[in-house]
Design an enzyme around this catalytic site. Structure first.
Site, short mmCIF file in Angstrom:
data_model
loop_
_atom_site.label_atom_id
_atom_site.label_comp_id
_atom_site.label_asym_id
_atom_site.label_seq_id
_atom_site.Cartn_x
_atom_site.Cartn_y
_atom_site.Cartn_z
CG ASP A 164 -8.18 -12.49 7.36
OD1 ASP A 164 -7.24 -11.74 7.09
OD2 ASP A 164 -8.74 -12.48 8.48
CD GLU B 171 -2.64 -0.91 2.68
OE1 GLU B 171 -3.82 -0.60 2.68
OE2 GLU B 171 -2.00 -1.12 3.71
#
Ligand code: SAH
Length: 258
Positions: free
Chosen positions: A225, A17
């Site tokens: 997740d 990122e």
């Protein structure tokens, strides 16, 4: 978003990122402090300081403290990934925090479980107007129309990853110094904190430091997740294929919105 005249601190949880942001900054210069690399420069005409948060509450608190005390940023935007806890919070969705709790804070019986000793509260809330503005921006960035149009998200191929149109949620994010990866741990957390939408390892620490300094902040997490035993898709692949694109597109839209 609220119109800060000064610098904006951008904390990225993942190196991918951070790199995505650096790739679009025209003029960044590197300063090293506290073993961290702070990138000072501009993004869409705004003065920014971009830094890797580092993983865990103490690391994130230290990074936040340096951003606030050495760089005098007016606002912090945190982007990263998290495990989904709430019903309907799926891999690929994005959660914008309107409250943050340290799920591993427990000084009972001296203080109620989760309460921050000395602060008299367990949950910290970013400014409501900023949260609403950030959520609206994220909704626009990830709207079906925006995704279909490609643009900044042209490289995200949700179908290929078995993901559907992302939903944007606003609510409680919980943080602790554990990577949660079992169904039992999820059950324990959701039983103790039923409102929790997502679990991660930094957000509530960033919130506590920003709260103490009186500086507004936003915590934005893409769900990587479900925090249970299910192997979903490969974590690094998800960051590479989805999360870093979302983070960049969201941060750029927030800065442009000014
Ligand atoms: N593979 C990564 C490890 C990431 S650790 C690496 O090598 O760097 C987990 C990071 O993702 C933390 O920043 C945390 O905030 C977030 N996270 C994602 N899913 C999580 C989960 N199920 N539990 C706790 N943190 C999670």
């Amino acid at each position: 978003m609220n119109k800060p005249a000064g610098r904006i601190g951008i904390m990225a949880a993942m190196p991918e990122e951070l790199q995505a942001l650096l790739d679009v900054m025209p003029d960044e210069s590197l300063e090293r402090r506290a073993g961290r690399e702070f990138w000072v420069g501009h993004l869409h005409g705004r003065e920014v300081v971009v830094v890797l948060s580092r993983i865990g509450k103490v690391a994130a608190a230290t990074t936040t403290t340096v951003l606030l005390s050495c760089y005098g940023v007016d606002q912090i935007i945190f982007t990263g990934v998290a495990g989904g806890l709430g019903a309907g919070v799926r891999v690929g969705d994005v959660v914008v925090a309107d409250a943050l709790i340290q799920h591993d804070m427990d000084a009972s019986p001296l203080f109620p479980r989760f309460e921050l000793p000395g602060q008299g509260v367990s949950a910290l809330a970013p400014p409501a107007a900023l949260t609403t503005s950030v959520r609206d921006t994220v909704e626009q960035v990830l709207s079906p129309a925006a995704l279909a149009a490609g643009g900044a998200l042209a490289d995200v191929h949700l179908d290929a990853l078995g993901l559907s149109q992302p939903r944007v949620h606003q609510g409680l994010i919980i943080s602790g110094d554990q990577f949660i990866h079992s169904a039992q741990a999820c059950r324990d957390l959701t039983q103790a904190l039923p409102a929790a939408l997502a679990v991660e390892m930094e957000g509530a620490a960033v919130a506590q430091v920003c709260h103490d300094f009186g500086v507004p902040y936003a915590v934005i997490r893409t769900i990587s997740d479900r925090a249970d035993d299910d192997a979903h898709i490969d974590f690094p692949r998800f960051i590479e294929a989805v999360a870093r694109h979302y983070s960049l597109a969201i941060v750029e839209a927030l800065l442009k919105r000014g």
